[in-house]
Design a protein around this motif. Structure first.
Motif, mmCIF file in Angstrom:
data_model
loop_
_atom_site.group_PDB
_atom_site.id
_atom_site.type_symbol
_atom_site.label_atom_id
_atom_site.label_comp_id
_atom_site.label_asym_id
_atom_site.label_seq_id
_atom_site.Cartn_x
_atom_site.Cartn_y
_atom_site.Cartn_z
ATOM 1 N N SER A 153 33.283 22.870 8.975
ATOM 2 C CA SER A 153 32.766 24.233 9.084
ATOM 3 C C SER A 153 32.519 24.547 10.556
ATOM 4 O O SER A 153 32.283 23.657 11.366
ATOM 5 C CB SER A 153 31.483 24.410 8.272
ATOM 6 O OG SER A 153 30.425 23.665 8.829
ATOM 7 N N TYR A 154 32.641 25.815 10.843
ATOM 8 C CA TYR A 154 32.285 26.354 12.159
ATOM 9 C C TYR A 154 31.158 27.346 11.924
ATOM 10 O O TYR A 154 31.191 28.103 10.947
ATOM 11 C CB TYR A 154 33.464 27.122 12.778
ATOM 12 C CG TYR A 154 34.265 26.363 13.788
ATOM 13 C CD1 TYR A 154 33.823 26.221 15.095
ATOM 14 C CD2 TYR A 154 35.495 25.815 13.447
ATOM 15 C CE1 TYR A 154 34.577 25.541 16.039
ATOM 16 C CE2 TYR A 154 36.257 25.130 14.384
ATOM 17 C CZ TYR A 154 35.790 25.000 15.668
ATOM 18 O OH TYR A 154 36.531 24.329 16.599
ATOM 19 N N ARG A 155 30.202 27.387 12.817
ATOM 20 C CA ARG A 155 29.124 28.358 12.749
ATOM 21 C C ARG A 155 29.191 29.243 13.985
ATOM 22 O O ARG A 155 29.201 28.740 15.109
ATOM 23 C CB ARG A 155 27.773 27.647 12.652
ATOM 24 C CG ARG A 155 27.544 27.141 11.239
ATOM 25 C CD ARG A 155 26.451 26.116 11.165
ATOM 26 N NE ARG A 155 26.061 25.820 9.805
ATOM 27 C CZ ARG A 155 26.820 25.230 8.884
ATOM 28 N NH1 ARG A 155 28.055 24.901 9.165
ATOM 29 N NH2 ARG A 155 26.364 24.989 7.671
ATOM 30 N N SER B 183 30.341 26.445 16.649
ATOM 31 C CA SER B 183 29.868 25.071 16.593
ATOM 32 C C SER B 183 30.569 24.381 15.425
ATOM 33 O O SER B 183 30.415 24.801 14.273
ATOM 34 C CB SER B 183 28.347 25.103 16.396
ATOM 35 O OG SER B 183 27.821 23.826 16.277
ATOM 36 N N LEU B 184 31.364 23.352 15.716
ATOM 37 C CA LEU B 184 32.173 22.647 14.712
ATOM 38 C C LEU B 184 31.374 21.518 14.083
ATOM 39 O O LEU B 184 30.713 20.753 14.785
ATOM 40 C CB LEU B 184 33.436 22.083 15.376
ATOM 41 C CG LEU B 184 34.345 21.205 14.513
ATOM 42 C CD1 LEU B 184 34.912 21.995 13.337
ATOM 43 C CD2 LEU B 184 35.471 20.631 15.366
ATOM 44 N N HIS B 185 31.478 21.403 12.754
ATOM 45 C CA HIS B 185 30.762 20.364 12.013
ATOM 46 C C HIS B 185 31.678 19.739 10.975
ATOM 47 O O HIS B 185 32.406 20.446 10.274
ATOM 48 C CB HIS B 185 29.529 20.950 11.333
ATOM 49 C CG HIS B 185 28.698 21.730 12.290
ATOM 50 N ND1 HIS B 185 27.884 21.130 13.210
ATOM 51 C CD2 HIS B 185 28.603 23.054 12.509
ATOM 52 C CE1 HIS B 185 27.322 22.059 13.947
ATOM 53 N NE2 HIS B 185 27.746 23.236 13.546
ATOM 54 N N GLU C 65 28.857 13.796 17.302
ATOM 55 C CA GLU C 65 28.585 15.028 18.046
ATOM 56 C C GLU C 65 28.737 16.274 17.176
ATOM 57 O O GLU C 65 28.455 17.387 17.620
ATOM 58 C CB GLU C 65 29.536 15.143 19.237
ATOM 59 C CG GLU C 65 29.416 14.011 20.231
ATOM 60 C CD GLU C 65 30.561 14.010 21.230
ATOM 61 O OE1 GLU C 65 31.136 15.092 21.497
ATOM 62 O OE2 GLU C 65 30.886 12.925 21.729
ATOM 63 N N HIS C 66 29.196 16.082 15.928
ATOM 64 C CA HIS C 66 29.495 17.227 15.062
ATOM 65 C C HIS C 66 28.818 17.112 13.699
ATOM 66 O O HIS C 66 29.304 17.658 12.715
ATOM 67 C CB HIS C 66 31.005 17.362 14.883
ATOM 68 C CG HIS C 66 31.721 17.607 16.157
ATOM 69 N ND1 HIS C 66 31.777 18.853 16.745
ATOM 70 C CD2 HIS C 66 32.380 16.773 16.990
ATOM 71 C CE1 HIS C 66 32.458 18.768 17.876
ATOM 72 N NE2 HIS C 66 32.825 17.525 18.053
ATOM 73 N N GLY C 67 27.700 16.409 13.641
ATOM 74 C CA GLY C 67 26.993 16.189 12.381
ATOM 75 C C GLY C 67 25.927 17.227 12.102
ATOM 76 O O GLY C 67 25.806 18.257 12.778
ATOM 77 N N LEU C 68 25.121 16.941 11.097
ATOM 78 C CA LEU C 68 24.078 17.870 10.647
ATOM 79 C C LEU C 68 23.087 18.239 11.747
ATOM 80 O O LEU C 68 22.651 19.384 11.839
ATOM 81 C CB LEU C 68 23.318 17.265 9.466
ATOM 82 C CG LEU C 68 24.096 17.106 8.169
ATOM 83 C CD1 LEU C 68 23.256 16.366 7.138
ATOM 84 C CD2 LEU C 68 24.526 18.458 7.635
ATOM 85 N N ALA C 69 22.738 17.276 12.582
ATOM 86 C CA ALA C 69 21.733 17.539 13.623
ATOM 87 C C ALA C 69 22.227 18.518 14.689
ATOM 88 O O ALA C 69 21.427 19.110 15.407
ATOM 89 C CB ALA C 69 21.316 16.225 14.284
ATOM 90 N N GLN C 70 23.527 18.704 14.792
ATOM 91 C CA GLN C 70 24.084 19.583 15.817
ATOM 92 C C GLN C 70 24.445 20.968 15.283
ATOM 93 O O GLN C 70 25.025 21.774 16.004
ATOM 94 C CB GLN C 70 25.332 18.943 16.438
ATOM 95 C CG GLN C 70 25.036 17.763 17.337
ATOM 96 C CD GLN C 70 24.628 16.521 16.564
ATOM 97 O OE1 GLN C 70 25.050 16.311 15.447
ATOM 98 N NE2 GLN C 70 23.781 15.698 17.155
#
Length: 114
Positions: free
Chosen positions: A56-58, A45-47, A32-37
């Protein structure tokens, strides 16, 4: 009244002192927190990936232009800290990079005319 600008902020950090429970929860939600999201949102948005080393958060931050990119970065870092505390995960070394979307120059490629 100051002009409002929209900033895109990426807050990066390193996971630190993760408990076994935190590690298990992060791994269970990794898809749920990979590149596609990856998205820039006001709430952030947490990755991260399975290695659980960095994250990283965006964020999208709207702030007075007079306060500049430094303030937008500080706001985003504060939001990231709040979110990470709420999730109960350990971290260190937050740093941010900021782009002012209102001053960003976009180069459009013109059509080729021969």
């Amino acid at each position: 009244m100051d002009t409002q600008h929209t900033y895109r902020v990426i807050v990066r950090g390193t996971w630190d002192g993760l408990t076994d429970g935190s590690r298990a929860r992060l791994l269970a939600e990794v898809e749920e927190h990979g590149l596609a999201q990856m998205r820039f949102t006001p709430e952030g948005s947490l990755h991260y990936d399975r290695a659980l080393k960095h994250f990283s958060y965006r964020f999208t931050v709207v702030s007075d232009a007079a306060e500049g990119e430094e303030m937008a970065g500080a706001i985003a870092e504060d939001k990231a800290e709040t979110a990470l505390r709420a999730l109960g995960h350990g971290w260190r070394g937050l740093r941010s990079s900021v782009t002012d979307m209102d001053t960003m120059k976009i180069n459009y490629k013109g059509s080729s005319r021969r």
